[in-house]
Design a protein around this motif. Sequence first.
Motif, PDB file in Angstrom:
ATOM      1  N   ARG A 843       0.835  -1.387  -0.064  1.00 26.04           N
ATOM      2  CA  ARG A 843       0.102  -0.246   0.283  1.00 26.04           C
ATOM      3  C   ARG A 843       0.778   1.426   0.127  1.00 26.04           C
ATOM      4  NH1 ARG A 843      -4.592   0.344   1.458  1.00 26.04           N
ATOM      5  NH2 ARG A 843      -4.312   2.068   2.166  1.00 26.04           N
ATOM      6  N   MET A 844       1.952   1.246  -0.306  1.00 20.53           N
ATOM      7  CA  MET A 844       3.438   2.426   0.750  1.00 20.53           C
ATOM      8  C   MET A 844       2.986   3.446  -0.307  1.00 20.53           C
ATOM      9  SD  MET A 844       7.253   0.780   1.087  1.00 20.53           S
ATOM     10  CE  MET A 844       7.720   0.173   2.558  1.00 20.53           C
ATOM     11  N   PHE A 845       2.823   2.947  -1.951  1.00 21.18           N
ATOM     12  CA  PHE A 845       2.517   3.726  -3.364  1.00 21.18           C
ATOM     13  C   PHE A 845       1.565   4.269  -2.830  1.00 21.18           C
ATOM     14  CE2 PHE A 845      -0.481   1.037  -4.728  1.00 21.18           C
ATOM     15  CZ  PHE A 845      -1.866   1.015  -5.380  1.00 21.18           C
ATOM     16  N   GLN A 846       0.044   3.692  -3.161  1.00 21.17           N
ATOM     17  CA  GLN A 846      -0.628   5.155  -2.944  1.00 21.17           C
ATOM     18  C   GLN A 846      -0.994   6.566  -2.076  1.00 21.17           C
ATOM     19  OE1 GLN A 846      -4.021   1.244  -1.838  1.00 21.17           O
ATOM     20  NE2 GLN A 846      -4.518   3.558  -0.409  1.00 21.17           N
ATOM     21  N   TYR A 847       0.112   6.406  -0.760  1.00 21.60           N
ATOM     22  CA  TYR A 847       0.943   7.112   0.333  1.00 21.60           C
ATOM     23  C   TYR A 847       1.825   8.297  -0.190  1.00 21.60           C
ATOM     24  CZ  TYR A 847      -2.316   4.472   3.869  1.00 21.60           C
ATOM     25  OH  TYR A 847      -3.424   3.935   3.353  1.00 21.60           O
ATOM     26  N   GLU A 848       2.368   7.782  -1.583  1.00 19.07           N
ATOM     27  CA  GLU A 848       3.633   8.185  -1.390  1.00 19.07           C
ATOM     28  C   GLU A 848       3.511   9.273  -2.974  1.00 19.07           C
ATOM     29  OE1 GLU A 848       7.280   6.310  -1.876  1.00 19.07           O
ATOM     30  OE2 GLU A 848       7.159   5.004  -0.012  1.00 19.07           O
ATOM     31  N   ARG A 849       2.672   8.368  -3.818  1.00 21.50           N
ATOM     32  CA  ARG A 849       2.199   8.939  -5.598  1.00 21.50           C
ATOM     33  C   ARG A 849       0.399   8.804  -5.646  1.00 21.50           C
ATOM     34  NH1 ARG A 849       6.064  11.407  -7.822  1.00 21.50           N
ATOM     35  NH2 ARG A 849       8.190   9.863  -8.316  1.00 21.50           N
ATOM     36  N   THR A 850      -0.664   8.332  -5.192  1.00 21.52           N
ATOM     37  CA  THR A 850      -1.533   8.442  -5.716  1.00 21.52           C
ATOM     38  C   THR A 850      -2.142   9.065  -4.861  1.00 21.52           C
ATOM     39  OG1 THR A 850      -1.926   6.349  -5.059  1.00 21.52           O
ATOM     40  CG2 THR A 850      -0.623   6.655  -7.480  1.00 21.52           C
ATOM     41  N   GLN A 851      -4.103   8.145  -4.512  1.00 20.78           N
ATOM     42  CA  GLN A 851      -4.831   8.647  -3.560  1.00 20.78           C
ATOM     43  C   GLN A 851      -4.899   9.270  -2.049  1.00 20.78           C
ATOM     44  OE1 GLN A 851      -8.508   6.246  -2.834  1.00 20.78           O
ATOM     45  NE2 GLN A 851      -9.485   7.592  -4.499  1.00 20.78           N
ATOM     46  N   ARG A 853      -2.103  10.591  -0.596  1.00 17.37           N
ATOM     47  CA  ARG A 853      -1.722  12.299  -1.124  1.00 17.37           C
ATOM     48  C   ARG A 853      -0.467  12.274  -0.247  1.00 17.37           C
ATOM     49  NH1 ARG A 853      -7.066  12.066  -3.739  1.00 17.37           N
ATOM     50  NH2 ARG A 853      -7.075  12.956  -5.524  1.00 17.37           N
ATOM     51  N   ILE A 854      -0.156  11.795   0.379  1.00 19.76           N
ATOM     52  CA  ILE A 854       0.623  11.904   1.400  1.00 19.76           C
ATOM     53  C   ILE A 854       1.974  13.212   0.401  1.00 19.76           C
ATOM     54  CG2 ILE A 854       2.334  11.625   3.810  1.00 19.76           C
ATOM     55  CD1 ILE A 854      -0.731  11.602   3.935  1.00 19.76           C
ATOM     56  N   GLY A 855       2.833  12.167   0.064  1.00 22.32           N
ATOM     57  CA  GLY A 855       3.562  12.850  -0.784  1.00 22.32           C
ATOM     58  C   GLY A 855       5.474  12.126  -0.711  1.00 22.32           C
ATOM     59  N   GLY A 856       4.879  11.798   0.432  1.00 25.29           N
ATOM     60  CA  GLY A 856       6.564  10.901   1.039  1.00 25.29           C
ATOM     61  C   GLY A 856       6.746   9.480   1.821  1.00 25.29           C
ATOM     62  N   THR A 857       7.222   9.271   2.530  1.00 26.65           N
ATOM     63  CA  THR A 857       7.700   7.866   2.663  1.00 26.65           C
ATOM     64  C   THR A 857       7.358   8.108   4.490  1.00 26.65           C
ATOM     65  OG1 THR A 857       9.937   8.333   4.055  1.00 26.65           O
ATOM     66  CG2 THR A 857       9.803   7.699   1.727  1.00 26.65           C
ATOM     67  N   LEU A 858       6.963   7.163   5.090  1.00 23.50           N
ATOM     68  CA  LEU A 858       6.878   7.101   6.736  1.00 23.50           C
ATOM     69  C   LEU A 858       7.746   7.588   7.551  1.00 23.50           C
ATOM     70  CD1 LEU A 858       4.178   6.780   8.911  1.00 23.50           C
ATOM     71  CD2 LEU A 858       5.586   3.881   8.637  1.00 23.50           C
ATOM     72  N   TRP A 859       9.164   7.941   6.988  1.00 20.54           N
ATOM     73  CA  TRP A 859       9.936   8.181   7.909  1.00 20.54           C
ATOM     74  C   TRP A 859      10.507   9.453   7.162  1.00 20.54           C
ATOM     75  CZ3 TRP A 859      10.555   3.765   4.415  1.00 20.54           C
ATOM     76  CH2 TRP A 859       9.547   3.061   4.637  1.00 20.54           C
ATOM     77  N   ASP A 860      10.051   9.500   5.963  1.00 23.38           N
ATOM     78  CA  ASP A 860      10.576  11.322   5.774  1.00 23.38           C
ATOM     79  C   ASP A 860       9.448  12.400   6.212  1.00 23.38           C
ATOM     80  OD1 ASP A 860      12.377  10.755   4.211  1.00 23.38           O
ATOM     81  OD2 ASP A 860      11.815  10.063   2.398  1.00 23.38           O
ATOM     82  N   GLU A 861       8.153  11.621   6.267  1.00 22.59           N
ATOM     83  CA  GLU A 861       6.905  12.587   6.249  1.00 22.59           C
ATOM     84  C   GLU A 861       6.132  11.542   7.478  1.00 22.59           C
ATOM     85  OE1 GLU A 861       6.217  15.350   4.980  1.00 22.59           O
ATOM     86  OE2 GLU A 861       7.416  15.021   3.366  1.00 22.59           O
ATOM     87  N   ARG A 862       6.710  11.397   8.583  1.00 19.38           N
ATOM     88  CA  ARG A 862       5.477  10.768  10.199  1.00 19.38           C
ATOM     89  C   ARG A 862       4.585  11.439  10.684  1.00 19.38           C
ATOM     90  NH1 ARG A 862       9.754  10.448  12.630  1.00 19.38           N
ATOM     91  NH2 ARG A 862      10.750   8.739  12.153  1.00 19.38           N
ATOM     92  N   ASP A 863       4.798  12.745  10.707  1.00 21.66           N
ATOM     93  CA  ASP A 863       3.899  13.995  10.983  1.00 21.66           C
ATOM     94  C   ASP A 863       2.565  13.875  10.423  1.00 21.66           C
ATOM     95  OD1 ASP A 863       5.974  14.477  13.470  1.00 21.66           O
ATOM     96  OD2 ASP A 863       6.660  15.830  12.251  1.00 21.66           O
ATOM     97  N   ARG A 864       2.644  13.886   9.093  1.00 23.73           N
ATOM     98  CA  ARG A 864       1.778  13.641   8.166  1.00 23.73           C
ATOM     99  C   ARG A 864       1.131  12.822   8.299  1.00 23.73           C
ATOM    100  NH1 ARG A 864       3.767  16.426   2.041  1.00 23.73           N
ATOM    101  NH2 ARG A 864       4.311  18.399   2.289  1.00 23.73           N
TER     102      ARG A 864
END
Length: 982
Positions: A843-851, A853-864
């Motif tokens: 499910r990583m792709f949909q958070y980083e790239r698609t619906q 819309r977090i736009g980053g990894t869990l480690w880079d954007e933990r707060d988001r």
Amino acid sequence: MHPRSTSARWFRAVLFAGLVLSIPLASLAAQEGKPALEHEDTYRWNTIGGRTLSADGNWLAYVISPWEGDPTVVISRTDGSDERRFRGSGPEFTRDSRFIAFTVPPVEAVVDSLKLEGTRGDDLPGDSLAVVTLSAAFGSGESDAGVFRAGPIEGFEIPEDEGAWIAYHLSEVPEDEEEEAEETPEEEAEEAEESEEEEESDEYKKWHERDDATPLVVRNLDTGSETTFENVTSYAVAKAGDVLAYAASTEEGEGDGVFVVDALDGTATTAMAGAGLYKQLAFDDAGDRLAFLSNAADWEAERPEYALYRSDVGGAADLIATSSTAGVPGGWWVSENSGPSFSEDGSRLFFGTAPRPAPEPDEQILEEDRVSVDIWNWKDDFLQPMQLVRANRERNRTYLAVHHDGASGIVQLGSSEIPDVSRTSDGSGDYVLGTSDQAYRQLVSWDGSYEDAYAIDVNTGQARLIVQAVHGFGGATLSRGGDYAHWWDGTDRDWKVASMSGGAPMSMTAGISSAFHNELDDHPDEPPPYGQAQWTEGDEAFLVADKHDVWRTDPTGDDGPVRLTNGRESGTRFRVAPLSDGSGGGGFFGGGVDIPNGEVMMTTFDLETRAGGYAMGRTDRATAPRSLVSGDVRYGRPIKAKDADRMMWTRESFVEFPDVWVSGDDFADARKLTDANPQQDEYRWGSTELVSWLSADRTPLEGILIKPDGFDPTQKYPMMVYFYERSTDGINAYRAPVPSRASIQYSFYASRGYLVFVPDIPYEIGYPGESALDAVIPGVLSLIDDGYVDENAIGVQGHSWGGYQIAYMITKTDLFAAAEAGAPVSNMTSAYGGIRWASGMSRMFQYERTQSRIGGTLWDERDRYIHNSPVFFADKINTPLLMLHNDEDGAVPWYQGIEMFVAMRRLGKPVFMLNYNGEAHGLTQQKNQTDFTIRMQQFFDHYLIGAPEPEWMADGVPAVDKGKNLGLKLKRTATSDQADSN
């Protein structure tokens, strides 16, 4: 925290709470003098499918399917003068427009009663066949005049381009043919002795297993004469020429073979015979040649290999390819898993090869001792769950090869390195397109799909790299003529074209000032284009679209681009939609239809009003398209009669069911021929309109507002809010009130006196939950300010992505009196590492790239991830929540619903979760759709208009009562008792 400012007015939402409805539903219904819809009323709704137009344009057939009950085939004259109705489905006209055949399923009530008596499987009645002679059926007042029936059948076929005959395959051997002489004791003993001597291995049995064989009947529809062929496993009907072929299989092999039949006189000739298996029969377009696979030549082997054969119709088959044929890779063989196919001119025969599978280990292991383990390795290309989902596909994978007329060998086109190969539909051209994602497979877990594309010489098999790492949006595609490959370059926001014969890729749109990427796309990924690109006949021009217009570009680069339409000036969206006769696999976007270099039909869509329509435009020069039809409706794809200037189409709106219309090919003399749901006039319904407001950051937004019949702006109404992403383009879609897979039906709630609000939502990357909040809440508040919304009776419902947004919203606002969130992601930190079990993908792709819309990894954007996860703020929820989350959900793991449920339960918040066992992301079983629709209505009626609680909400349903008590009965209250007495 989210950095954007919000208006003070927005925070009024937290003050709204309450359960009392200002006007009872019964009072609203009385205003129109029609009743509101009840659940049992919705089961009366029908759908229309199986639409087909006779070649001469004089007859229309379609299937009416009720929510409950048997389907009905309706045959109508297109002038509207007469019709006949029969129980059935799947109607097909003969090419001469004189007969129509269809399948007749068993009566549903009879099947149900037999199942209740314990009848199962093959003992249940099967489908049968009906053939109607149109002149007889419409020339007599008798209901069954001109009707031939037979069965039970597995299926039937009518030749696409020839005349009056039909082949139908019986699903069982007639009883009198099944009777066998009783064996003597001596014969039984002899068979037992032979069986002991042979002791066939499991491997041998597997590779020699025969398919069920039943009779095939060929019927001459003019004369009524029939010829029956026994022991048939499969058959093929030629597109042209009165010919068919069948494969036969007998227990001892004495009647095995492939036979070609003259359909008019029933005579059969042998293409090949001998003990073995025969399958994958295919004719060329002219009906002159036949190809098939057989393992008869190697039948006595432990694992007999298949060979490819070809025959001229009426003659003996020639061997074309085996594992030892020149060109077949070492260790490979002809694959039984891919059927052969001819090029349109018959000179090329395409088929599949594959590596010869390794022998099964000859092990004697008890099943209870067999180890079953999935081994996950960080070096794997695809994740282990994804490999398991694709395992059968990979086991049966074939690689395209071709035999050329006059050649002694074959040319291997696909390979282990370039596994996917596509060719033109007519099999012409000097090249095929090969693609491979092998270098990028790990990336699919977090960055999406990539592929390399190759031009493969169809005469030599030599591959030349065209482009590397094409990302997303379908990858590289071969033009219809086979001269070019094209793809969308999301980084450059440009369409690219490359000649298959060589040369560097060319930019088709980089020099045009218009944007060809979807400017409203707000995913953290490369934006997609405005729809698919298209090719005109002969690959003469490459057609692309911006927001409004269609552009003609030259793949040779000699001529500059031309804007073909005037959509920018008129606020209209034009798209090319050539007419299809329904036989070419689509055609709405040119997929199965050649697009002329000249006049062509186009769709029109008013981007302000959302009015739909059709127009005549051109692909060879700029011109203002000439409107054919338009209106505040949605038009369905027209299907044209093969031999006449007549077509059928649908139109629909929120209040108009998509019935079938017929007209000339210019939409002149339009006539509606169906009336599938006349009962709609008996009930209250509603109407739609566009509404607008400003989001919390002052962005202008639009939404759909549905008002009930008899709407009075001086009264206050309960309101349901539903959303996904952007929905306003669908304002003219008809929505039947029948139970649904997961969402409210707008018409059902409107009929019962609810307003329904469907807002559009734009997103800011990194803040999907807050983006939804900032769009939806101001929209709701703007409607409250209009004075007709009861601010204490607002519910919200959505599924999947909509369900997530609702779960997030209720942690931030008390505006809603009740909420239903279907399959919601509640914890993005745990969901990020989850699996979409239906595909096996991470499910990583949909958070980083698609619906998501977090736009980053869990480690880079933990707060988001934490900020957008409702479960971390469940203590802020004051809204009763109902969830639908099923234990076989292959998109959103159902533990996401569980996390939300146990959190709210621990906090003492009203929460309910429905898990329909064995169901996936949305409900597919009719019984479950019905049950959920009732429960959702009970939930909202209780919290929004003060209806009594059902037992399942008030007391729950203990596990010991599962399957016995559904808990749907309403609890009696003092208020409801007093209402009854009044």
